[in-house]
Design an enzyme around this catalytic site. Structure first.
Site, mmCIF file in Angstrom:
data_model
loop_
_atom_site.group_PDB
_atom_site.id
_atom_site.type_symbol
_atom_site.label_atom_id
_atom_site.label_comp_id
_atom_site.label_asym_id
_atom_site.label_seq_id
_atom_site.Cartn_x
_atom_site.Cartn_y
_atom_site.Cartn_z
ATOM 1 N N LYS A 93 0.824 -1.199 0.000
ATOM 2 C CA LYS A 93 0.000 0.000 0.000
ATOM 3 C C LYS A 93 0.865 1.259 0.000
ATOM 4 O O LYS A 93 0.587 2.223 -0.732
ATOM 5 C CB LYS A 93 -0.947 -0.013 1.201
ATOM 6 C CG LYS A 93 -2.010 -1.097 1.127
ATOM 7 C CD LYS A 93 -2.736 -1.288 2.448
ATOM 8 C CE LYS A 93 -3.714 -2.457 2.374
ATOM 9 N NZ LYS A 93 -4.372 -2.746 3.667
ATOM 10 N N GLN A 137 -4.249 -0.968 9.801
ATOM 11 C CA GLN A 137 -4.110 -2.313 9.241
ATOM 12 C C GLN A 137 -4.656 -3.367 10.197
ATOM 13 O O GLN A 137 -4.318 -3.391 11.374
ATOM 14 C CB GLN A 137 -2.637 -2.599 8.931
ATOM 15 C CG GLN A 137 -2.398 -3.947 8.305
ATOM 16 C CD GLN A 137 -3.034 -4.102 6.934
ATOM 17 O OE1 GLN A 137 -3.053 -3.163 6.148
ATOM 18 N NE2 GLN A 137 -3.572 -5.269 6.633
ATOM 19 N N ASP A 160 -10.841 3.280 4.305
ATOM 20 C CA ASP A 160 -11.243 1.863 4.254
ATOM 21 C C ASP A 160 -12.760 1.706 4.264
ATOM 22 O O ASP A 160 -13.279 0.614 4.001
ATOM 23 C CB ASP A 160 -10.654 1.099 5.439
ATOM 24 C CG ASP A 160 -9.462 0.244 5.039
ATOM 25 O OD1 ASP A 160 -9.264 0.036 3.831
ATOM 26 O OD2 ASP A 160 -8.743 -0.230 5.931
#
Length: 328
Positions: A93, A137, A160
């Site tokens: 990422k 994460q 997200d």
């Protein structure tokens, strides 16, 4: 006249009989893989990596334009601990962020960090005007409450799309950042020219990361959606009528030829490491000649997830600029 009518009637009856026989051959539960292959066209691989590259190139151009105006989108990643898979994912990422010309902001915390430690980092990033997106994460170490920490991320920086506030915006159809993998699936289907409005779509998987938000996105596009999972009784009876089947259960090889009607599109979200390499929730080789299109593992949905993360970060930065342009 009566003879002609009888002849026509007999011909119609023979055609109806052949159609009924074809239907019975194409869909009985006990039919073999070899029997079903003759009813479909060649299976085409959906090239998710190529579609993702196209999206990323568009993002890069818009980032260049934003940077020329003095505004560089910034994405902050937070990694707690050293889970090997998470380390790899975060590195990928961050690499994508830099390649897109965005600001890469990273916080790596020890495995034994407390809830308060992680919350403090999130709050600092939330207050930083150079940070337009925050990604925590997952999974987190066992001592941490993921839901509470995720909900500390401002909805405007929730790239997200996992906060409660983002879920509400999605359910209500209001403007907001959407979860990356479901958004990527929609982009894949659009790129393939698949008409969603009026289509019957089976989503196999009800998780909050993919299944549930994907259902909302598909309903907004006018699809008729059926939700199933690995515990569904007689799963083939649910998936076989579908024009599109999305497999997102995390169960390796769950979906096979018995689940797919000839000509259907199959989207495989699963990814599993085996001694033979990576594989998905779908027994892809067995669908060759049955499915019209199928995503590969790897190279299908995965690249789209990172591409949509970049899209969300850029979108968050553009919306932030809109808010700042409005006089207080």
């Amino acid at each position: 006249m009566l003879t002609a009518l009888a002849s026509v009637s007999g011909a119609v009856h023979r055609v109806q009989h052949r159609l009924a026989a074809a239907r019975s051959q194409s869909s009985p539960p006990g039919e073999s893989f070899a029997e079903r292959k003759r009813f479909a066209t060649m299976t085409r691989t959906i090239k998710g990596a190529e579609i993702a590259r196209h999206i990323r190139s568009q993002v890069e151009e818009r980032v260049r334009q934003a940077s020329a105006g003095g505004r560089v989108p910034g994405l902050a990643t937070i990694l707690v601990g050293d889970d090997p898979a998470s380390v790899v994912y975060v590195a990928a990422k961050r690499r994508a962020i830099r390649e897109a010309g965005m600001r890469d902001i990273h916080r790596h915390l020890p495995h034994d960090s407390s809830q308060a430690d992680v919350a403090t980092v999130i709050d600092e990033l939330a207050a930083d005007p150079d940070v337009h997106g925050i990604l925590l994460q997952l999974p987190l170490p066992a001592q941490l409450g993921a839901a509470q920490l995720i909900d500390r991320i401002p909805v405007t920086k929730d790239v997200d799309g996992l906060t409660t506030a983002s879920s509400v915006l999605l359910a209500r159809g209001e403007r907001g950042l959407r979860p990356c993998t479901p958004s990527g699936i929609i982009e894949l289907l659009d790129a393939e020219g698949i008409q969603l409005q009026g289509s019957c779509i089976a989503v196999v998987g009800w998780g909050e990361l993919v299944g549930r938000p994907l259902v909302q996105l598909l309903l907004r596009r006018g699809a008729t959606v059926t939700v199933a999972h690995e515990f569904t009784a007689d799963l083939p009876s649910v998936t076989r009528p579908a024009d599109v089947v999305v497999a997102a259960t995390g169960v390796r090889g769950l979906i096979g030829p018995e689940h797919i009607k000839p000509g259907a599109t199959v989207i495989d979200v699963g990814i599993h490491r085996t001694s033979e390499g990576l594989t998905g929730d779908v027994r892809a080789a067995e669908l060759d000649g049955i499915a019209s299109r199928i995503t590969p593992v790897p190279g299908g949905v995965g690249p789209m997830t990172i591409a949509m993360l970049l899209v969300n970060t850029l979108q968050a930065a553009e919306w932030a600029a809109e808010r700042e342009a409005v006089p207080a």
